[in-house]
Design an enzyme around this catalytic site. Structure first.
Site, PDB file in Angstrom:
ATOM      1  N   ASP A  24       0.855  -1.176   0.000  1.00  0.00           N
ATOM      2  CA  ASP A  24       0.000   0.000   0.000  1.00  0.00           C
ATOM      3  C   ASP A  24       0.898   1.235   0.000  1.00  0.00           C
ATOM      4  OD1 ASP A  24      -2.519   1.486   0.364  1.00  0.00           O
ATOM      5  OD2 ASP A  24      -1.722   1.886   2.368  1.00  0.00           O
ATOM      6  N   ASP A  26      -0.063   5.203   0.719  1.00  0.00           N
ATOM      7  CA  ASP A  26      -0.213   6.250   1.728  1.00  0.00           C
ATOM      8  C   ASP A  26      -0.203   5.643   3.129  1.00  0.00           C
ATOM      9  OD1 ASP A  26      -0.467   8.898   2.525  1.00  0.00           O
ATOM     10  OD2 ASP A  26      -2.640   8.774   2.655  1.00  0.00           O
TER      11      ASP A  26
END
Length: 349
Positions: A24, A26
């Site tokens: 992932d 952010d």
């Protein structure tokens, strides 16, 4: 690969135990425009150890080349081929259902148009004949187009949503995400879309297909998208504590949102992961003991901060599974966060 309700152990560093890390972005690789502490050097070392990196995102607005450029600007090696977006996963869902050349209403931005075309589909406007509709984040979307799309979905047009994220971090604060539009269309039409992004399976399955992964690892900071998404796809997960998940979230995690491994940051890819020993609702690891007394989580002892988090999670989950109630954290002090050296020995009483 799922391990029930508790953390797994790995005698090998995760970079050696897995062939692909599905990262992932952010809260894991960057926060805003800044790389997360230790992310560039940890990812470089993981690559050197033979781990392939795939950067995955629910954001359907930005093309992979733009995402890769942003990552490179942080000092992290990345190409467009290393990036997989929910837009690409949505295009795959549509291509598997529709014939080549089928027309699809695109209610998203350029990041959604490109994968549709690459999949042999024809993006069209909302008032044109089409066999399906796909929606994604688009700040330029007009209300009249939303109205037309809502009616067409209600009338039976097949609908794929890139993601259901209710918020995203904008420069001016936390803003409404594409999930707000999905919720509006769902409420009006009483139709559930096929969702491409996390925690649904298509994005992770598309990443596994593109990377030809045999033993992938999902790495994220959110329990409700990254970790649940990994478990939905049947793969191991690493929770890093550089994003949104804190102690209160962790102790309340239901089994489907519990990670396989926990680490302060991406340095955890380079480390072994001892599993806590549990006896009843008491957990022990590396000098720490966690138990729930009168409904409150208490961790005592001394040791490494990462082991503190592991034993706290294990003790709280054992209590939750045994009693059905979430432990409170009261005045429980947590060890130094990701800004501290993960190897530092700390103590608690």
């Amino acid at each position: 690969m799922l391990t029930g309700h508790q953390l797994k152990g790995s005698a090998q560093p995760l970079a050696a135990a897995h062939d692909v890390a599905m990262l992932d972005l952010d809260g894991v690789v960057y926060i805003g425009g800044t790389a997360v502490r230790r992310a560039p050097e940890s990812l470089a070392a993981a690559r050197e150890a033979g781990l392939r990196l795939a950067f995955i995102t629910n954001n359907a607005a930005r093309p992979p080349a733009k995402v890769a450029e942003n990552i490179r600007n942080l000092g992290i090696e990345a190409t467009a081929e290393d990036v997989v977006t929910s837009a690409q996963a949505a295009a795959r869902v549509l291509a598997e259902r529709l014939a080549p050349g089928a027309k699809v209403v695109n209610l998203g931005a350029a990041g959604l148009r490109e994968p549709l075309e690459a999949a042999g589909l024809v993006p069209v406007a909302v008032d044109e004949d089409a066999e399906a509709i796909v929606t994604g984040y688009n700040p330029e979307l007009l209300w009249k187009d939303i109205l037309r799309a809502a009616v067409r979905i209600k009338d039976g047009l097949f609908w794929v949503a890139s993601n259901t994220d209710m918020t995203f971090p904008a420069a001016y604060g936390i803003a409404p995400g594409h999930g707000v539009l999905v919720d509006t269309l769902r409420r009006f039409s009483s139709v559930e879309p096929v969702v491409a992004g996390k925690p649904s399976r298509p994005l992770l399955e598309e990443t596994i297909r593109r990377t030809e992964a045999d033993h992938p690892l999902m790495v994220g900071d959110r329990l409700d998208t990254d970790i649940e998404g990994g478990r939905n796809a049947g793969i191991d997960t690493l929770l890093v504590l550089t994003g949104v998940t804190g102690l209160e979230d962790l102790v309340a995690a239901e089994p489907q949102r519990r990670p396989s491994y926990i680490s302060a940051d991406l340095g955890g890819l380079l480390e072994t992961h001892p599993a806590p020993e549990t006896e009843g609702t008491t957990a022990r690891l590396g000098g720490w003991t966690a138990e729930v007394r009168d409904g409150e989580l208490q961790v005592t002892g001394e040791g490494r901060p990462d082991d503190w988090w592991r034993v706290a999670a294990a003790g709280a989950w054992a209590h939750l599974d045994a009693t059905g109630s979430v432990a409170t954290i009261g005045a429980q002090a947590v060890p130094p966060g990701p800004d501290a050296d993960g190897g530092t020995v700390v103590s608690a009483s």
